[in-house]
Design an enzyme around this catalytic site. Sequence first.
Site, mmCIF file in Angstrom:
data_model
loop_
_atom_site.group_PDB
_atom_site.id
_atom_site.type_symbol
_atom_site.label_atom_id
_atom_site.label_comp_id
_atom_site.label_asym_id
_atom_site.label_seq_id
_atom_site.Cartn_x
_atom_site.Cartn_y
_atom_site.Cartn_z
ATOM 1 N N GLN A 1 3.151 0.118 -11.975
ATOM 2 C CA GLN A 1 3.419 -0.507 -10.674
ATOM 3 C C GLN A 1 2.428 -1.617 -10.339
ATOM 4 O OE1 GLN A 1 4.543 2.750 -7.562
ATOM 5 N NE2 GLN A 1 3.641 3.758 -9.321
ATOM 6 N N ARG A 2 1.218 -1.467 -10.805
ATOM 7 C CA ARG A 2 0.206 -2.467 -10.436
ATOM 8 C C ARG A 2 -0.214 -3.322 -11.617
ATOM 9 N NH1 ARG A 2 -4.291 2.235 -9.149
ATOM 10 N NH2 ARG A 2 -5.101 2.382 -11.263
ATOM 11 N N ASN B 1 -9.376 -1.600 2.401
ATOM 12 C CA ASN B 1 -10.095 -1.419 3.661
ATOM 13 C C ASN B 1 -11.511 -0.848 3.489
ATOM 14 O OD1 ASN B 1 -9.182 1.123 3.081
ATOM 15 N ND2 ASN B 1 -7.688 1.192 4.752
ATOM 16 N N THR C 1 -4.339 -5.108 -2.114
ATOM 17 C CA THR C 1 -3.923 -3.725 -2.346
ATOM 18 C C THR C 1 -2.421 -3.665 -2.567
ATOM 19 O OG1 THR C 1 -3.591 -1.554 -1.348
ATOM 20 C CG2 THR C 1 -3.935 -3.347 0.175
ATOM 21 N N ASP D 1 -0.762 -1.129 -1.985
ATOM 22 C CA ASP D 1 -0.236 -0.228 -0.953
ATOM 23 C C ASP D 1 0.229 -0.955 0.304
ATOM 24 O OD1 ASP D 1 -0.622 2.096 -2.398
ATOM 25 O OD2 ASP D 1 -2.701 2.296 -1.751
ATOM 26 N N GLY E 1 -8.248 -0.068 -6.733
ATOM 27 C CA GLY E 1 -7.127 -0.116 -7.685
ATOM 28 C C GLY E 1 -6.755 -1.548 -8.028
ATOM 29 N N MET F 1 3.920 4.809 -5.849
ATOM 30 C CA MET F 1 2.599 4.991 -5.253
ATOM 31 C C MET F 1 2.708 4.993 -3.738
ATOM 32 S SD MET F 1 0.047 2.754 -7.656
ATOM 33 C CE MET F 1 -0.428 3.347 -9.299
ATOM 34 N N GLY F 2 1.615 5.364 -3.089
ATOM 35 C CA GLY F 2 1.567 5.387 -1.626
ATOM 36 C C GLY F 2 1.192 6.767 -1.123
#
Lengths: 411, 411
Positions: free
Chosen positions: B293-294, B111, B139, B141, B16, B183-184
């Site tokens: 969000q990103r 990861n 990330t 996240d 992402g 998100m998450g």
Amino acid sequence: MAETLKGNIVIGQSGGPTMVVNLSLVGAVKEALQHEQIQGIYGALCGLEGVLKEEFIDLRAQPAELLDAVADTPSTALGSVRLKIREEHLERIVLVFQAHNVRYFFYIGGNDSQLTCHQISQLAHEVGYEMRVVGIPKTVDNDLVEVDHCPGYGSAARFIATAVACIDRDNEALRPIQIVEAMGRDTGWLAAASLLARREPGDAPHLIYTPEAPFSEAKFLEDVKRVYDEYGRAVVVISEGLRDEQCKQISASTQVDAFGHVQLGGMHQYLVTITENAYPQIKVRSDRLGTLQRSFIYCRSKTDAEESYLVGQMAVRHACEGVNDYMVTLERTSMHPYKCETGLTPLVNVAEQTRHLPLHYVSPTLNDVEESFLDYVQPLVEGEERTLDSGLPRLARLKPVMIPKKLPHID
Amino acid sequence: MAETLKGNIVIGQSGGPTMVVNLSLVGAVKEALQHEQIQGIYGALCGLEGVLKEEFIDLRAQPAELLDAVADTPSTALGSVRLKIREEHLERIVLVFQAHNVRYFFYIGGNDSQLTCHQISQLAHEVGYEMRVVGIPKTVDNDLVEVDHCPGYGSAARFIATAVACIDRDNEALRPIQIVEAMGRDTGWLAAASLLARREPGDAPHLIYTPEAPFSEAKFLEDVKRVYDEYGRAVVVISEGLRDEQCKQISASTQVDAFGHVQLGGMHQYLVTITENAYPQIKVRSDRLGTLQRSFIYCRSKTDAEESYLVGQMAVRHACEGVNDYMVTLERTSMHPYKCETGLTPLVNVAEQTRHLPLHYVSPTLNDVEESFLDYVQPLVEGEERTLDSGLPRLARLKPVMIPKKLPHID
């Protein structure tokens, strides 16, 4: 110049909030402070709901710096309401105004609010109570008649264009079909503004669907596939309301599953579903821009901010000059360079009317917006210098100094 | 200091996108330009997909001003990919690197990507091909282990906090129950960041639900009603992934209607539905913050931007010094004032691990985040001076100057 009418004023905010609607409020308050004939300056909490309940905040009690901070805060500092006004409401409203010697009423809102303003003005006249009612336009949808554009629209348009430009780059990275839903139940002004994001060949939006262009599911699926095959990705902007070839809203009635259950999640979810069903091998995602379209203050437009202040200011100035039963308008007096002035129109001209995106802006292919629209929209989204030196925007609330009630309580 | 290893480098971006992942790319490129042992600087298009296909863009061919503009552009300038790497992929990757004399590989990702980096490093060693592989963390996240926080998180956190602060004012105007989905899927770091928006008593978020707090539908409905009764409104922030008391993801399995159909629209839509069913007299709305969000560049965090550049830069510097099979980390060396330095950790320590929101940040009531979390997150969302003088952000793309292929084509 009409004779001087002395008394108190009430200002209210109605309907869906915008990023700039507090500028109209503060513009009106600051103008009111200049006029000797204006005594108390009252803000109705939650629009006419506050008038009905005599919930008035004292706007003279607000420090000047606080008013400036409130002007920079999105949404309605006084609260808002979606209230269908009935006959008995109108009578109570005029009664409250009489009890508080309210001689001026300013309502910041869309076409429903302008109708209500007209009804209040009429009823006051009928009962022989002298007062002046002036409407102040506001709506992100840009659907009021008699104006070149609505205060609130430019900032929402700027948010949508910025959002689509940013989503475009995300889409380019992972290359799904991506459906972006803008506000607009009846008109395509907001979805059309996404065209601003298309600055280089291949940029999103690749397709734009508005309520003004008859929507066909089969044609949509063809369009999307063609774009996807060409670019290896697709960003599709849609209005939340779309209409079929019979001009019937595509809504719950078609968005039901085989068991007759209404499809949840709105238009974007419906289009995701039909696209996934048609092209199961392609990844399909969606974004609904939602509440941020009318509240994300970092996207406020400079033009919109200035004009929103101006319409509030001019409403009070005109009322003090004797104007009654009118709404302040925005008239574009020059295209290049962009110039805009305020005017006035009778409230009855605006009430319950909807201004659609003109058909000459809709592409003949019904899946895009013509470039000529950019001439219209570009000056409305001009950015402003804004130093984002803190992590979060500074937001303010009015001091809750209330005006004592005068009437027996009603429910 | 290891001996000098001369050759070409490949940089790729994976998973992402974030608002700042191009800063890591440009940080790496600018550092590479300083080292004589580095010859060609290649960017892999769409991460390892580009390596497999030998699709390399020449990063030495990019003008310096363009690199700066790309650094300021959200999402991955090289494109990205979500690719489950198999054994035969790894062999092909090392073959491509050998064919192009690629002696350095830098992969910016989460990861999964760090695992792949480790596997590539191992295989190169096994076949006796000398090369150095260094992972660059990325990330939104914030779920990588071995780091204080992940590049990309601070900007996403700032967007979410800003969005919730703005939505809060809209909610205050019309007073529904409003569910905001961040998100998450597995961790609550992003939802937790919304706590930054709560600056005055009564401010949103009124409730925060994360995957780390076992979720109970009955408790949720109680919580929401209590808040609504207290404030006359409610803003509820949730992670897109929530887990029940058995730590099982609340997902499609529970989000089916009476006929067994999967509920569409994700977690927020599911919560809207149960809330509407429980309290039919209250208006319930939702916002899913989605791709913005990103990617919403106006919310980029200064800290995040600087650190993202730094991790890219340090990855190249360390590799030139002989480091292999490691990921660059961020280590907070001081809380007040905030100070952060880079470090290194073996890739195997990071691969396939998930760092959850520590339980001491989750309120004992399971519906909120502790204030102590603000100490952690505040410095990560620091704003930056950004003059928004144009209506839309300036975005850039790399010049598509390609490196010739060397191997027979494969599918």
